[in-house]
Motif scaffolding. Structure first.
Motif, PDB file in Angstrom:
ATOM      1  N   ILE A 115      20.906 -73.700 -14.992  1.00 30.89           N
ATOM      2  CA  ILE A 115      20.849 -74.238 -13.498  1.00 30.89           C
ATOM      3  C   ILE A 115      20.390 -75.270 -12.951  1.00 30.89           C
ATOM      4  O   ILE A 115      18.766 -74.714 -12.916  1.00 30.89           O
ATOM      5  CB  ILE A 115      21.295 -73.736 -12.287  1.00 30.89           C
ATOM      6  N   LEU A 116      20.586 -76.576 -13.622  1.00 28.29           N
ATOM      7  CA  LEU A 116      19.631 -77.312 -12.252  1.00 28.29           C
ATOM      8  C   LEU A 116      20.224 -77.878 -10.609  1.00 28.29           C
ATOM      9  O   LEU A 116      20.980 -78.075 -10.072  1.00 28.29           O
ATOM     10  CB  LEU A 116      20.084 -78.854 -13.349  1.00 28.29           C
ATOM     11  N   ASP A 136      23.805 -76.258 -17.870  1.00 24.22           N
ATOM     12  CA  ASP A 136      25.110 -75.586 -17.344  1.00 24.22           C
ATOM     13  C   ASP A 136      26.055 -75.525 -16.604  1.00 24.22           C
ATOM     14  O   ASP A 136      27.076 -75.580 -15.905  1.00 24.22           O
ATOM     15  CB  ASP A 136      25.366 -74.048 -17.735  1.00 24.22           C
ATOM     16  N   ALA A 137      25.108 -75.619 -15.668  1.00 26.34           N
ATOM     17  CA  ALA A 137      25.274 -75.540 -14.134  1.00 26.34           C
ATOM     18  C   ALA A 137      24.502 -76.891 -13.329  1.00 26.34           C
ATOM     19  O   ALA A 137      23.216 -77.016 -13.693  1.00 26.34           O
ATOM     20  CB  ALA A 137      25.955 -74.472 -12.787  1.00 26.34           C
ATOM     21  N   ALA A 138      25.385 -77.061 -12.120  1.00 30.59           N
ATOM     22  CA  ALA A 138      24.258 -77.790 -11.261  1.00 30.59           C
ATOM     23  C   ALA A 138      24.513 -78.069  -9.433  1.00 30.59           C
ATOM     24  O   ALA A 138      25.681 -77.296  -9.249  1.00 30.59           O
ATOM     25  CB  ALA A 138      24.496 -79.334 -11.511  1.00 30.59           C
ATOM     26  N   ALA A 139      23.138 -78.101  -9.212  1.00 32.64           N
ATOM     27  CA  ALA A 139      23.544 -77.589  -7.337  1.00 32.64           C
ATOM     28  C   ALA A 139      22.688 -78.609  -6.778  1.00 32.64           C
ATOM     29  O   ALA A 139      21.860 -79.606  -7.359  1.00 32.64           O
ATOM     30  CB  ALA A 139      23.197 -76.460  -7.059  1.00 32.64           C
ATOM     31  N   VAL A 140      23.004 -79.134  -5.857  1.00 34.85           N
ATOM     32  CA  VAL A 140      22.893 -79.901  -4.936  1.00 34.85           C
ATOM     33  C   VAL A 140      22.812 -80.056  -3.442  1.00 34.85           C
ATOM     34  O   VAL A 140      23.629 -79.180  -2.652  1.00 34.85           O
ATOM     35  CB  VAL A 140      23.605 -81.835  -5.227  1.00 34.85           C
ATOM     36  N   GLU A 141      21.884 -80.867  -3.211  1.00 33.77           N
ATOM     37  CA  GLU A 141      21.202 -80.731  -1.462  1.00 33.77           C
ATOM     38  C   GLU A 141      21.819 -81.161  -1.111  1.00 33.77           C
ATOM     39  O   GLU A 141      22.355 -82.465  -0.983  1.00 33.77           O
ATOM     40  CB  GLU A 141      19.996 -80.413  -0.947  1.00 33.77           C
ATOM     41  N   GLU A 142      23.444 -81.585   0.085  1.00 35.49           N
ATOM     42  CA  GLU A 142      24.285 -81.951   1.202  1.00 35.49           C
ATOM     43  C   GLU A 142      23.004 -82.986   2.272  1.00 35.49           C
ATOM     44  O   GLU A 142      21.423 -82.472   2.197  1.00 35.49           O
ATOM     45  CB  GLU A 142      24.452 -81.035   1.976  1.00 35.49           C
ATOM     46  N   GLU A 180      20.420 -89.266 -15.780  1.00 39.89           N
ATOM     47  CA  GLU A 180      21.172 -88.690 -17.586  1.00 39.89           C
ATOM     48  C   GLU A 180      20.334 -89.060 -17.923  1.00 39.89           C
ATOM     49  O   GLU A 180      20.638 -87.737 -18.776  1.00 39.89           O
ATOM     50  CB  GLU A 180      21.736 -90.244 -18.009  1.00 39.89           C
ATOM     51  N   ALA A 181      19.286 -88.928 -18.604  1.00 36.39           N
ATOM     52  CA  ALA A 181      18.192 -88.481 -19.359  1.00 36.39           C
ATOM     53  C   ALA A 181      18.000 -87.673 -18.993  1.00 36.39           C
ATOM     54  O   ALA A 181      17.593 -86.267 -20.025  1.00 36.39           O
ATOM     55  CB  ALA A 181      17.061 -89.694 -19.716  1.00 36.39           C
ATOM     56  N   LEU A 182      17.320 -87.470 -17.999  1.00 39.31           N
ATOM     57  CA  LEU A 182      17.277 -85.320 -17.908  1.00 39.31           C
ATOM     58  C   LEU A 182      18.058 -84.747 -18.228  1.00 39.31           C
ATOM     59  O   LEU A 182      18.172 -83.705 -18.862  1.00 39.31           O
ATOM     60  CB  LEU A 182      17.118 -84.767 -16.600  1.00 39.31           C
ATOM     61  N   LEU A 183      19.263 -85.249 -17.886  1.00 40.69           N
ATOM     62  CA  LEU A 183      20.691 -84.184 -18.076  1.00 40.69           C
ATOM     63  C   LEU A 183      20.754 -83.966 -19.691  1.00 40.69           C
ATOM     64  O   LEU A 183      21.246 -82.742 -20.152  1.00 40.69           O
ATOM     65  CB  LEU A 183      21.778 -84.159 -17.726  1.00 40.69           C
ATOM     66  N   ALA A 184      20.893 -85.048 -20.542  1.00 39.17           N
ATOM     67  CA  ALA A 184      21.023 -84.897 -21.828  1.00 39.17           C
ATOM     68  C   ALA A 184      19.197 -83.885 -22.496  1.00 39.17           C
ATOM     69  O   ALA A 184      19.689 -83.324 -23.838  1.00 39.17           O
ATOM     70  CB  ALA A 184      20.541 -86.078 -22.392  1.00 39.17           C
ATOM     71  N   LEU A 243      29.320 -80.903 -15.285  1.00 41.27           N
ATOM     72  CA  LEU A 243      28.872 -80.351 -15.062  1.00 41.27           C
ATOM     73  C   LEU A 243      29.376 -79.195 -13.344  1.00 41.27           C
ATOM     74  O   LEU A 243      29.908 -80.580 -12.385  1.00 41.27           O
ATOM     75  CB  LEU A 243      27.747 -80.013 -14.298  1.00 41.27           C
ATOM     76  N   ALA A 244      29.849 -78.627 -13.194  1.00 42.54           N
ATOM     77  CA  ALA A 244      30.293 -77.867 -12.293  1.00 42.54           C
ATOM     78  C   ALA A 244      29.256 -77.655 -11.188  1.00 42.54           C
ATOM     79  O   ALA A 244      28.809 -77.331 -11.553  1.00 42.54           O
ATOM     80  CB  ALA A 244      30.511 -76.609 -12.277  1.00 42.54           C
TER      81      ALA A 244
END
Length: 167
Positions: free
Chosen positions: A3-4, A62-68, A53-57, A97-98
Motif C-alpha cells: 500500500i502506497l 497494489d493499492a494507494a491511499a491519499v489524504e483529502e 510515475e517513476a515511484l509507482l513504476a 490502482l484503487a
C-alpha cells in the motif's frame, strides 16, 4: 499487499510504502517528492507527475491511499494543494490502482486514537507502529499514516465481508 500512502503537496509530497498481511504491517520505503518553488505552476505539476510515475513504476504498489484536501486560511494555498492532489490521484488511477481517500482527522484517529492529534504525535505513533522505518520527514510520516489507515480499513472491510458471507 503493498500500500502506497500519499500526502499531497505542491512543494513536498510525502510518500510511504507498507506491506499489509492481515494485521501485520511492515515498512518498505518512504520519502518526499519535491518541486522547485521558483518554477511556474504547470512545470511543478508536471515534475510532480513525473516523479510519482517513476515511484509507482519502481515500487509497483497494489493499492494507494491519499489524504483529502483540508481548507487553509489562504485560498491560494488550498487551490495549489488541490491541484497537486489532482496530479496524485490521476497518476495513481493511470497506474490502475484503487485509491482510498481519507480526511486528516480520520487518519489521526486511526493512527493516534484522536482526530485532534498533533503532527508530532502522528510521527511518534508511526515510528512505533513501523519500528524499522527511518522516516524521511513529516510529510513522509503523514503518508505512512495514510497507508496504515488504508490497511486498517481494508482489513475491517474484509472481516465484515467474511462475516456477512457466513450469514
Amino acid at each position: 499487499m503493498k500500500i502506497l500512502g500519499l500526502d499531497p503537496g505542491l512543494g513536498t509530497t510525502g510518500w510511504g510504502l507498507i506491506a499489509a498481511e492481515g494485521n501485520r504491517l511492515t515498512h518498505l520505503a518512504n520519502g518526499q517528492l519535491k518541486t522547485a518553488t521558483a518554477a511556474p505552476l504547470p512545470e511543478r505539476l508536471a515534475d510532480l507527475a513525473s516523479q510519482l510515475e517513476a515511484l509507482l513504476a519502481e515500487h509497483r504498489p497494489d493499492a494507494a491511499a491519499v489524504e483529502e484536501v483540508f481548507v487553509n486560511k489562504n485560498p491560494q494555498s488550498t487551490l495549489k494543494l488541490g491541484q497537486a492532489r489532482g496530479v496524485v490521484l490521476m497518476c495513481a488511477a493511470r497506474s490502475g490502482l484503487a485509491v482510498g481517500e481519507y480526511a486528516a482527522r480520520l487518519v489521526k484517529k486511526a493512527v493516534v486514537g484522536t482526530g485532534n492529534a498533533e503532527k508530532v504525535q502522528v510521527h511518534a505513533m508511526v515510528a512505533r507502529l513501523l519500528p524499522t522505518a527511518t522516516i524521511a520527514g513529516p510529510d513522509a510520516a503523514d503518508a505512512l499514516a495514510v497507508a496504515i489507515t488504508h490497511a486498517h480499513h481494508l482489513a475491517s472491510a474484509k472481516a465484515t465481508q467474511s462475516l456477512s458471507s457466513r450469514a
